[in-house]
Design an enzyme around this catalytic site. Sequence first.
Site, PDB file in Angstrom:
ATOM      1  N   PRO A  10       2.223  -3.258  -5.758  1.00  0.00           N
ATOM      2  CA  PRO A  10       0.865  -3.143  -5.721  1.00  0.00           C
ATOM      3  C   PRO A  10       0.212  -1.864  -5.013  1.00  0.00           C
ATOM      4  O   PRO A  10       0.656  -1.319  -4.059  1.00  0.00           O
ATOM      5  CB  PRO A  10       0.547  -4.452  -5.153  1.00  0.00           C
ATOM      6  CG  PRO A  10       1.695  -4.664  -3.987  1.00  0.00           C
ATOM      7  CD  PRO A  10       2.989  -4.052  -4.680  1.00  0.00           C
ATOM      8  N   ARG A  18      -5.650   7.263  -3.882  1.00  0.00           N
ATOM      9  CA  ARG A  18      -5.687   6.511  -2.772  1.00  0.00           C
ATOM     10  C   ARG A  18      -5.093   7.408  -1.536  1.00  0.00           C
ATOM     11  O   ARG A  18      -3.951   7.724  -1.651  1.00  0.00           O
ATOM     12  CB  ARG A  18      -4.706   5.294  -3.302  1.00  0.00           C
ATOM     13  CG  ARG A  18      -4.486   4.182  -2.047  1.00  0.00           C
ATOM     14  CD  ARG A  18      -3.112   3.459  -2.387  1.00  0.00           C
ATOM     15  NE  ARG A  18      -3.046   2.606  -1.166  1.00  0.00           N
ATOM     16  CZ  ARG A  18      -1.788   2.040  -1.212  1.00  0.00           C
ATOM     17  NH1 ARG A  18      -0.692   2.242  -1.995  1.00  0.00           N
ATOM     18  NH2 ARG A  18      -1.501   1.377  -0.115  1.00  0.00           N
ATOM     19  N   ASN A  74       9.845   0.448  -4.950  1.00  0.00           N
ATOM     20  CA  ASN A  74       8.756   0.686  -3.618  1.00  0.00           C
ATOM     21  C   ASN A  74       7.754  -0.636  -3.954  1.00  0.00           C
ATOM     22  O   ASN A  74       6.852  -0.655  -4.626  1.00  0.00           O
ATOM     23  CB  ASN A  74       8.026   1.745  -3.619  1.00  0.00           C
ATOM     24  CG  ASN A  74       6.989   2.175  -2.673  1.00  0.00           C
ATOM     25  OD1 ASN A  74       6.651   1.270  -2.064  1.00  0.00           O
ATOM     26  ND2 ASN A  74       6.426   3.157  -2.548  1.00  0.00           N
ATOM     27  N   ALA A  77       2.881  -2.953  -0.152  1.00  0.00           N
ATOM     28  CA  ALA A  77       2.593  -4.200   0.732  1.00  0.00           C
ATOM     29  C   ALA A  77       3.373  -5.190   0.750  1.00  0.00           C
ATOM     30  O   ALA A  77       3.549  -5.822   1.790  1.00  0.00           O
ATOM     31  CB  ALA A  77       1.072  -4.190   0.681  1.00  0.00           C
ATOM     32  N   HIS A  80       6.313  -5.963   3.492  1.00  0.00           N
ATOM     33  CA  HIS A  80       6.187  -6.613   4.627  1.00  0.00           C
ATOM     34  C   HIS A  80       5.801  -8.001   4.841  1.00  0.00           C
ATOM     35  O   HIS A  80       5.699  -8.619   5.796  1.00  0.00           O
ATOM     36  CB  HIS A  80       5.015  -5.617   5.365  1.00  0.00           C
ATOM     37  CG  HIS A  80       4.931  -4.212   5.155  1.00  0.00           C
ATOM     38  ND1 HIS A  80       6.046  -3.389   5.585  1.00  0.00           N
ATOM     39  CD2 HIS A  80       3.970  -3.524   4.537  1.00  0.00           C
ATOM     40  CE1 HIS A  80       5.712  -2.383   5.260  1.00  0.00           C
ATOM     41  NE2 HIS A  80       4.629  -2.172   4.658  1.00  0.00           N
ATOM     42  N   ASP A  87      14.273 -12.710  -1.716  1.00  0.00           N
ATOM     43  CA  ASP A  87      15.157 -13.536  -2.236  1.00  0.00           C
ATOM     44  C   ASP A  87      15.766 -13.251  -3.624  1.00  0.00           C
ATOM     45  O   ASP A  87      16.890 -13.330  -4.028  1.00  0.00           O
ATOM     46  CB  ASP A  87      14.809 -14.802  -2.330  1.00  0.00           C
ATOM     47  CG  ASP A  87      14.429 -15.750  -0.904  1.00  0.00           C
ATOM     48  OD1 ASP A  87      15.062 -15.267   0.014  1.00  0.00           O
ATOM     49  OD2 ASP A  87      13.676 -16.609  -0.729  1.00  0.00           O
ATOM     50  N   GLU A  98      15.533   0.998  -1.551  1.00  0.00           N
ATOM     51  CA  GLU A  98      14.219   1.024  -1.216  1.00  0.00           C
ATOM     52  C   GLU A  98      13.571   2.120  -0.741  1.00  0.00           C
ATOM     53  O   GLU A  98      14.065   2.912  -0.050  1.00  0.00           O
ATOM     54  CB  GLU A  98      13.734   0.045  -0.001  1.00  0.00           C
ATOM     55  CG  GLU A  98      12.525  -0.023   0.762  1.00  0.00           C
ATOM     56  CD  GLU A  98      12.405  -1.183   1.640  1.00  0.00           C
ATOM     57  OE1 GLU A  98      13.135  -2.384   1.262  1.00  0.00           O
ATOM     58  OE2 GLU A  98      11.690  -1.335   2.405  1.00  0.00           O
ATOM     59  N   HIS A 100       9.727   4.593   0.354  1.00  0.00           N
ATOM     60  CA  HIS A 100       8.440   4.494   0.771  1.00  0.00           C
ATOM     61  C   HIS A 100       8.074   6.024   0.801  1.00  0.00           C
ATOM     62  O   HIS A 100       8.628   6.766   1.346  1.00  0.00           O
ATOM     63  CB  HIS A 100       8.121   3.718   2.103  1.00  0.00           C
ATOM     64  CG  HIS A 100       8.261   2.158   1.940  1.00  0.00           C
ATOM     65  ND1 HIS A 100       7.515   1.393   1.155  1.00  0.00           N
ATOM     66  CD2 HIS A 100       9.383   1.487   2.286  1.00  0.00           C
ATOM     67  CE1 HIS A 100       7.993   0.360   1.362  1.00  0.00           C
ATOM     68  NE2 HIS A 100       9.100   0.359   2.072  1.00  0.00           N
ATOM     69  N   LEU A 101       6.641   6.162   0.458  1.00  0.00           N
ATOM     70  CA  LEU A 101       6.184   7.620   0.575  1.00  0.00           C
ATOM     71  C   LEU A 101       5.911   7.855   2.079  1.00  0.00           C
ATOM     72  O   LEU A 101       6.335   8.830   2.452  1.00  0.00           O
ATOM     73  CB  LEU A 101       4.901   7.735  -0.530  1.00  0.00           C
ATOM     74  CG  LEU A 101       4.900   7.368  -1.965  1.00  0.00           C
ATOM     75  CD1 LEU A 101       4.041   6.306  -2.284  1.00  0.00           C
ATOM     76  CD2 LEU A 101       5.009   8.611  -2.497  1.00  0.00           C
ATOM     77  N   SER A 102       5.134   6.931   2.545  1.00  0.00           N
ATOM     78  CA  SER A 102       5.081   7.121   4.006  1.00  0.00           C
ATOM     79  C   SER A 102       6.125   6.718   4.799  1.00  0.00           C
ATOM     80  O   SER A 102       6.843   5.957   4.428  1.00  0.00           O
ATOM     81  CB  SER A 102       3.547   6.535   4.446  1.00  0.00           C
ATOM     82  OG  SER A 102       3.739   5.167   4.385  1.00  0.00           O
ATOM     83  N   ARG A 111       3.649  -2.716   9.422  1.00  0.00           N
ATOM     84  CA  ARG A 111       4.387  -1.858   8.347  1.00  0.00           C
ATOM     85  C   ARG A 111       5.656  -1.669   8.806  1.00  0.00           C
ATOM     86  O   ARG A 111       6.573  -1.148   8.088  1.00  0.00           O
ATOM     87  CB  ARG A 111       3.584  -0.661   8.041  1.00  0.00           C
ATOM     88  CG  ARG A 111       2.381  -0.915   7.175  1.00  0.00           C
ATOM     89  CD  ARG A 111       1.756   0.322   6.836  1.00  0.00           C
ATOM     90  NE  ARG A 111       0.434   0.502   6.661  1.00  0.00           N
ATOM     91  CZ  ARG A 111      -0.424  -0.105   5.507  1.00  0.00           C
ATOM     92  NH1 ARG A 111       0.251  -0.529   4.658  1.00  0.00           N
ATOM     93  NH2 ARG A 111      -1.593  -0.045   5.617  1.00  0.00           N
TER      94      ARG A 111
HETATM   95  C1  DQA Z   1       4.001   2.261   0.898  1.00  0.00           C
HETATM   96  C2  DQA Z   1       3.983   1.732   2.557  1.00  0.00           C
HETATM   97  C3  DQA Z   1       3.297   0.330   2.703  1.00  0.00           C
HETATM   98  O1  DQA Z   1       2.933  -0.076   4.087  1.00  0.00           O
HETATM   99  C4  DQA Z   1       1.844   0.504   1.854  1.00  0.00           C
HETATM  100  O2  DQA Z   1       1.177  -0.793   1.733  1.00  0.00           O
HETATM  101  C5  DQA Z   1       1.997   0.896   0.562  1.00  0.00           C
HETATM  102  C6  DQA Z   1       2.816   2.223   0.262  1.00  0.00           C
HETATM  103  C7  DQA Z   1       4.569   3.687   1.039  1.00  0.00           C
HETATM  104  O3  DQA Z   1       5.192   4.096   0.064  1.00  0.00           O
HETATM  105  O4  DQA Z   1       4.214   4.391   1.893  1.00  0.00           O
HETATM  106  O5  DQA Z   1       1.259   0.481  -0.494  1.00  0.00           O
HETATM  107  O6  DQA Z   1       5.022   1.341   0.494  1.00  0.00           O
END
Ligand code: DQA
Length: 191
Positions: A10, A18, A74, A77, A80, A87, A98, A100-102, A111
């Site tokens: 999402p 964003r 990825n 949200a 978390h 599952d 997995e 994540h950008l951040s 997070r």
């Molecule tokens: C994210 C980190 C998540 O906490 C956040 O809700 C995102 C992006 C990331 O790629 O850094 O939507 O998955």
Amino acid sequence: MVDVLVIFGPNLNMLGTREPEIYGADSMADIMGALSDQAVDLGRRIEMMQSNDEGVLVTAIQKARSDAAAILFNLAAYTHTSVALRDALAMFDGPKVEVHLSNNDRRETFRQVSLTAGVSDGSIVGFGADSFRLGLDAVHRLLLRREGAGAIRQIRGGDIGWPRIFVMWPLLALAAWAPCLALYSAKVVWR
Ligand code: DQA
């Protein structure tokens, strides 16, 4: 069957506009384009999808059990919060990475918990759009390992057990008689 299903969760459809100070300036289309090029270089067939809907993501992961060898994801949200996605991933037998950008570990405490990391082979976080590139590389390497193990099993006959019994052993038995036949015919010639 594709090699890798890449899943964007999402709000990742909003990348580029964003919170660019956190997620960077690349749009999802930019990232998808780069992944397509990388997949061609790696010789992998990939499919990519994005959804803001948890149920759609669960169904995509369930479908991947028969349609994809590996998953790169990825889940944004939902990472978390979603036991359902955890599952679904737990049921998938292939490599799972997995990304994540951040760097979630340097952000808000909510997070810093990933419900999905525990059912993944590994996680790559904090490298911006490059996290996806590194993730695809990691998935490719995990697939290579599996493919290597599969090839060795085939050479050892693990995957061709029955043909081996019916074809290889009779041929070996015949081969064992060959020297006797040669000796016998030589004896015939000597006489
Ligand atoms: C994210 C980190 C998540 O906490 C956040 O809700 C995102 C992006 C990331 O790629 O850094 O939507 O998955």
